[in-house]
Design a protein around this motif. Structure first.
Motif, PDB file in Angstrom:
ATOM      1  N   SER A  41       0.861  -1.186   0.000  1.00  0.00           N
ATOM      2  CA  SER A  41       0.000   0.000   0.000  1.00  0.00           C
ATOM      3  C   SER A  41       0.896   1.235   0.000  1.00  0.00           C
ATOM      4  O   SER A  41       2.094   1.153   0.261  1.00  0.00           O
ATOM      5  CB  SER A  41      -0.896  -0.005   1.231  1.00  0.00           C
ATOM      6  N   GLY A  42       0.302   2.388  -0.337  1.00  0.00           N
ATOM      7  CA  GLY A  42       1.075   3.625  -0.412  1.00  0.00           C
ATOM      8  C   GLY A  42       1.830   3.915   0.884  1.00  0.00           C
ATOM      9  O   GLY A  42       3.008   4.262   0.886  1.00  0.00           O
ATOM     10  N   GLY A  43       1.116   3.751   2.016  1.00  0.00           N
ATOM     11  CA  GLY A  43       1.739   4.026   3.305  1.00  0.00           C
ATOM     12  C   GLY A  43       2.863   3.044   3.610  1.00  0.00           C
ATOM     13  O   GLY A  43       3.882   3.409   4.205  1.00  0.00           O
ATOM     14  N   LYS A  90      -7.974   0.501   1.609  1.00  0.00           N
ATOM     15  CA  LYS A  90      -8.666   1.612   0.942  1.00  0.00           C
ATOM     16  C   LYS A  90      -8.387   1.604  -0.566  1.00  0.00           C
ATOM     17  O   LYS A  90      -9.313   1.655  -1.383  1.00  0.00           O
ATOM     18  CB  LYS A  90      -8.210   2.953   1.540  1.00  0.00           C
ATOM     19  N   SER A  91      -7.106   1.553  -0.911  1.00  0.00           N
ATOM     20  CA  SER A  91      -6.746   1.574  -2.336  1.00  0.00           C
ATOM     21  C   SER A  91      -7.315   0.348  -3.045  1.00  0.00           C
ATOM     22  O   SER A  91      -7.788   0.434  -4.181  1.00  0.00           O
ATOM     23  CB  SER A  91      -5.238   1.603  -2.500  1.00  0.00           C
ATOM     24  N   THR A  92      -7.280  -0.790  -2.353  1.00  0.00           N
ATOM     25  CA  THR A  92      -7.812  -2.012  -2.949  1.00  0.00           C
ATOM     26  C   THR A  92      -9.281  -1.836  -3.303  1.00  0.00           C
ATOM     27  O   THR A  92      -9.713  -2.224  -4.403  1.00  0.00           O
ATOM     28  CB  THR A  92      -7.628  -3.185  -1.971  1.00  0.00           C
ATOM     29  N   PHE A 122      -4.834   8.786  -8.697  1.00  0.00           N
ATOM     30  CA  PHE A 122      -4.071   7.680  -8.114  1.00  0.00           C
ATOM     31  C   PHE A 122      -3.187   8.172  -6.974  1.00  0.00           C
ATOM     32  O   PHE A 122      -2.686   9.306  -6.995  1.00  0.00           O
ATOM     33  CB  PHE A 122      -3.193   7.025  -9.183  1.00  0.00           C
ATOM     34  N   GLN A 123      -2.975   7.265  -6.026  1.00  0.00           N
ATOM     35  CA  GLN A 123      -2.144   7.615  -4.872  1.00  0.00           C
ATOM     36  C   GLN A 123      -0.724   7.979  -5.334  1.00  0.00           C
ATOM     37  O   GLN A 123      -0.072   8.849  -4.762  1.00  0.00           O
ATOM     38  CB  GLN A 123      -2.101   6.421  -3.899  1.00  0.00           C
ATOM     39  N   ASP A 124      -0.268   7.307  -6.399  1.00  0.00           N
ATOM     40  CA  ASP A 124       1.079   7.623  -6.918  1.00  0.00           C
ATOM     41  C   ASP A 124       1.002   8.429  -8.219  1.00  0.00           C
ATOM     42  O   ASP A 124       1.916   8.374  -9.048  1.00  0.00           O
ATOM     43  CB  ASP A 124       1.900   6.349  -7.085  1.00  0.00           C
ATOM     44  N   ALA A 150     -10.762   9.168  -5.596  1.00  0.00           N
ATOM     45  CA  ALA A 150      -9.568   9.932  -5.236  1.00  0.00           C
ATOM     46  C   ALA A 150      -8.841   9.194  -4.127  1.00  0.00           C
ATOM     47  O   ALA A 150      -9.392   8.955  -3.054  1.00  0.00           O
ATOM     48  CB  ALA A 150      -9.966  11.331  -4.785  1.00  0.00           C
ATOM     49  N   ASP A 151      -7.602   8.783  -4.408  1.00  0.00           N
ATOM     50  CA  ASP A 151      -6.847   8.004  -3.440  1.00  0.00           C
ATOM     51  C   ASP A 151      -5.795   8.893  -2.775  1.00  0.00           C
ATOM     52  O   ASP A 151      -4.759   9.192  -3.370  1.00  0.00           O
ATOM     53  CB  ASP A 151      -6.181   6.816  -4.160  1.00  0.00           C
ATOM     54  N   GLU A 152      -6.091   9.294  -1.558  1.00  0.00           N
ATOM     55  CA  GLU A 152      -5.169  10.154  -0.801  1.00  0.00           C
ATOM     56  C   GLU A 152      -4.789  11.392  -1.619  1.00  0.00           C
ATOM     57  O   GLU A 152      -3.611  11.662  -1.824  1.00  0.00           O
ATOM     58  CB  GLU A 152      -3.901   9.350  -0.479  1.00  0.00           C
TER      59      GLU A 152
END
Ligand SMILES: Nc1ncnc2c1ncn2[C@@H]1O[C@H](COP(=O)(O)OP(=O)(O)OP(=O)(O)O)[C@@H](O)[C@H]1O
Ligand SMILES: Nc1ncnc2c1ncn2[C@@H]1O[C@H](COP(=O)(O)OP(=O)(O)OP(=O)(O)O)[C@@H](O)[C@H]1O
Ligand SMILES: [Mg+2]
Ligand SMILES: [Mg+2]
Lengths: 219, 320, 219, 320
Positions: A139-141, C41-43, C85-87, C161-163
């Motif tokens: 995961s990102g974290g 969450k991302s999943t 995306f988070q990244d 929206a991811d983070e």
């Protein structure tokens, strides 16, 4: 001791990222750098790290003229700095363990000692159970914490952290800050760029604020 | 810890290289195959040209020089019958004289082999040529044709200057009255050999350049695909050697692999071709080198190409 | 309307990322998904986006059985979803303008209309002046805002929206949330995964909390 | 907006392809150069083999068949002196008969060219061969050697079966008493031609495979280096065609570029080689094709290779 004297940085495209920054960070200090998005926080850290050169001004690190250091000495210097990059910069083809171990390998630490230190660092960031995962299956974290472990494992003289808690929940963020404080208490100079106002308030450390590349509250 | 390249670093670099080889197995295999095909193309060229050169060299032996023996002098009573036809002409004294002359001819620099053709032998040869019309020769004196030496030259003398020098020397020998040689053939043959040398060299150089280019381009793309990894290593304070060694080892390993694979490709190709090419011409694709030299050479070439390719390709990623 | 019925997700490595998630998100709703790092969450967002498949369970989106949608229809579906995306997932070889325009190009929007919409989206995220920059010459927060612009420019039916504020200062973060609210008010379903408790409190929208892959407060 | 491929999408895909070509100029140029070298190697092979095949074909003309004319019958008063030596033998009647016989021989299927050698001509040839020892032939009857026809065969008959069929037919002609031909030469020549065909085919197929492999590998690495970009496009909902077209166009463009470059390489190589290879052998690297065919063929080959290489390489990145 890190000293900036009237440092300017204009990127090739003509964007002024830092303007006339004069700043002293003592050896063993813990400093927050804050300011809005695009203020120049990452640029400041990159200059300390030697991956960007200032357009103008002078920098002394431990009394040495930083800009006169020959390129072949840069690797040795970087081995003494731990950098938690804003975009992590993990190697996606290596496992978490290998990513963290790489920063010890580079310093020539032996395999068995490296193993011990890597596992300890991973336990600090609560990622022992992900040692054999590759970054893209985290995961990102979790990725961010791998970056933290990689910077801490080498017990650096200087720790540069660029937005190290942006992908972490508040509890985990506080845990990371405790880690930084501990590292700092053992003598490491810690410089953290962050937006997290709550964090800054909680730790009540010296804070340097940038706005459009200028120091807002000089110390 | 010194800033240099410690033994642990070296150990790591090598294990890393093997790890990378495993991780990038597909890419490594693909560059190995590229090396293999490039080397195989090159080798096919080399083999064909070495073989053509070899037959060309044996053609050199066809450059006969004929030295005619002077009439009547010490060759014994000529024109008298009674000597058994078919035996070398002349009484023992004459034979000895001929032997001596032959020795002199053989001793001439550039002469490789000498065959004596007696007068009777010359006539017999003419008779054979006139097969079915031998009547023309009826009543002709057996010594109407002169005796001669047929001379095969040393290959290194099969060129206009070489032949001329031999001919000069032969003419100077007492007892030789005329020397004949195929001037035009020598001219053509030597220019053909020159052509072969240049052609082999030009095509060889071209293929070597193309091979080197293709391999270094393949490696450059491989390195390009891993530029992020290289950047990260530099940020971690890795020395140039620490970054380069794994790529170098990897490049050399896939180069050696490519060399070995090219050997396989060549033997398969040789086998496939052997089933279709008439036996008579198979020599042209026959391996003219000792097997250990061929395989050693290919693997060494792969090693060097892979290593050099890696170093060249890494250059631009290691600046700053 | 997005409906999850007893959805499970185990990654290949055997990590359970989601366990028995049953959840309904109404069309036009604004939902926060929160929970500690690695909670899933991302999943969850990736499953809605169709880039991960659940191991078990059923999903209905607008009444259609999502898991039975043939792969060739996936692109059309994705064109209706905006994903931050988070990244970030920006293309480093294209300029900011081109990155944002790409999501319109893909939908077949004409060049002149695309241009107008892209410039408007960039002004929403305060990045007009960076239109011709490439992502790697932007600060972390600026890159994140490009990702926001790229997701909003297509006026999606669903915004994931991811983070999206992890690299933004508080003021900018609030500005982004205002943007999301505005988009939401025009009918877009908005699902935001975030750690930012202050933000969640400020907006007082429905919040779904995950912990180790399980729903903590089911709605 | 339909889920398909709108005209705007196509427009974008094409402008994108050109944009990519510009962005990835170095890589595109490198793959173009790889294509160029591969095609150039292939073409050098092709040219040399086509030229060797061409001379091999002209060698066919050396396959002489000699048909001897029957003695005494209608060839006019033989054995009588008085006919001017050097003119075709026999009085007008005999000449007519010879003409008729020649016509019959010429009409035989497989015969390309016929030369009549009179008895006098045959003797003159022998005399020339005995140069310096013409004495042997003194007092010999001018008609001791038979008249003959020297026959050059149609190239398509230069193989054992073909020659045999012609010889059979010639033997059946009234007025021909014997037919001679170099059976061994025919055997060797025809097996050489077969060898050339197979060798060209085998080497050609091998080179084509190697070229295709090298090019598709190059493109695969290019695509691999841009896998992130492809992933992002898929996430934005781009259709397969939208993603593929730019790569396809880019691949084809660098393929065509490679074709054009290979032409340049070939001409440079031809020029360099021409300065070193003896004039006599230059034919072997002379371009046997019309220029428009050569350049068109190379560019078309580059286009197809580039296009096919892109499609194949893209395959694995577009799954799911
Ligand atoms: N591709 C993958 N392969 C294996 N495990 C994965 C993969 N992606 C995620 N995981 C695991 O699944 C769990 C949930 O991951 P997810 O990314 O959904 O967490 P998250 O809630 O988004 O966390 P964060 O706040 O850190 O981004 C994590 O433990 C992670 O390690
Ligand atoms: N490589 C580059 N080329 C050109 N401009 C750059 C480059 N890197 C940064 N900039 C510009 O310099 C300014 C400062 O960037 P910097 O990354 O230092 O900001 P920051 O304070 O770290 O912001 P954030 O909080 O968003 O990470 C920004 O306006 C950015 O666009
Ligand atoms: Mg920054
Ligand atoms: Mg996440």
């Amino acid at each position: 001791m890190i000293q900036f004297f009237h440092v300017h940085k204009n990127y090739l495209d003509g964007v002024p990222a830092l303007t006339d920054v004069t700043l002293t960070i003592e050896k063993g200090e813990f400093v927050f750098i804050t300011g809005p998005s695009g203020a120049g926080k990452s640029t400041l850290l990159n200059i300390i790290f030697g991956s960007e050169e200032p357009t103008d001004g002078h920098i002394l690190i431990e009394g040495r003229n930083y800009l006169k250091i020959p390129p072949r000495e840069l690797p040795a210097l970087r081995r003494r700095i731990g950098f938690i990059f804003q975009d992590f910069k993990l190697i996606n083809t290596k496992t978490v363990f290998e990513n963290v171990a790489l920063s010890l390998k580079v310093m020539g630490v032996g395999p068995s000692e490296a193993r011990k230190r890597v596992l300890k660092a991973l336990s600090y960031v609560r990622l022992q159970h992900r040692a054999n995962f590759k970054p893209l299956s985290l995961s990102g974290g979790e990725q961010q914490r791998v970056a933290v472990a990689r910077a801490l494992v080498k017990e650096p003289a200087i720790l540069l952290a660029d937005e190290p808690t942006g992908n972490l929940d508040p509890d985990m963020a506080i845990e990371m800050m405790e880690l930084f404080k501990e590292v700092n208490s053992r003598g490491t100079t810690v410089i953290v760029a962050t937006h997290d106002k709550g964090m800054i308030e909680k730790l009540s450390k010296r804070t340097v604020t940038l706005a459009s590349g200028r120091l807002l509250i000089p110390h | 810890m010194p800033s240099g390249f410690s033994s642990f670093s070296l150990y790591y670099a090598l294990t890393d290289a093997l790890g990378n080889l495993r991780d990038n197995l597909v890419t490594s295999l693909l560059s190995a195959l590229t090396v293999a095909f490039s080397l195989a193309i090159f080798t096919v060229f080399l083999v064909v040209f070495v073989n053509l050169n070899n037959i060309a060299a044996t053609w050199g032996e066809r450059t006969h020089v004929v030295a005619y023996v002077k009439e009547g002098i010490k060759t014994g009573p000529s024109g008298t019958a009674g000597w058994p036809s078919g035996t070398a002409g002349g009484p023992p004294g004459a034979a000895n004289w001929t032997e001596a002359l032959k020795k002199t001819v053989e001793a001439t620099p550039g002469v490789k082999d000498v065959t004596f053709i007696s007068k009777e032998g010359a006539l017999a040869a003419l008779r054979a040529e006139l097969k079915g019309h031998e009547g023309v020769l009826e009543g002709v004196a057996p010594d109407i044709l002169p005796a001669s030496f047929e001379i095969i030259l040393d290959p290194s003398y099969v060129n206009p200057d070489g032949v001329r020098s031999v001919v000069e020397r032969l003419r100077a020998i007492d007892g030789i009255f005329a020397v004949e040689y195929g001037a035009e053939w020598v001219e053509r043959f030597s220019s053909f050999m020159r052509f072969m040398e240049i052609f082999t060299f030009v095509i060889g150089a071209f293929l070597a350049a193309a091979t080197l280019f293709i391999i270094s381009n393949t490696i450059r793309l491989t390195v390009y695909a891993r530029r992020h990894e290289i950047e990260v290593m530099r940020y971690l304070g890795a020395s140039g050697a620490f970054i380069k060694v794994p790529f170098l080892v990897e490049g050399m390993a896939s180069g050696v692999m490519g060399g070995a694979l090219s050997l396989g490709i060549l033997f398969l190709g040789r086998y496939a071709a052997g089933r279709h090419i008439p036996q008579y011409f198979i020599f042209i694709i026959e391996n003219p080198f000792p097997l250990w030299k061929l395989s050693g050479g290919l693997m060494m070439a792969g090693l060097l190409l892979g290593g050099a390719g890696s170093l060249v390709s890494l250059g631009r990623f290691l600046k700053v």
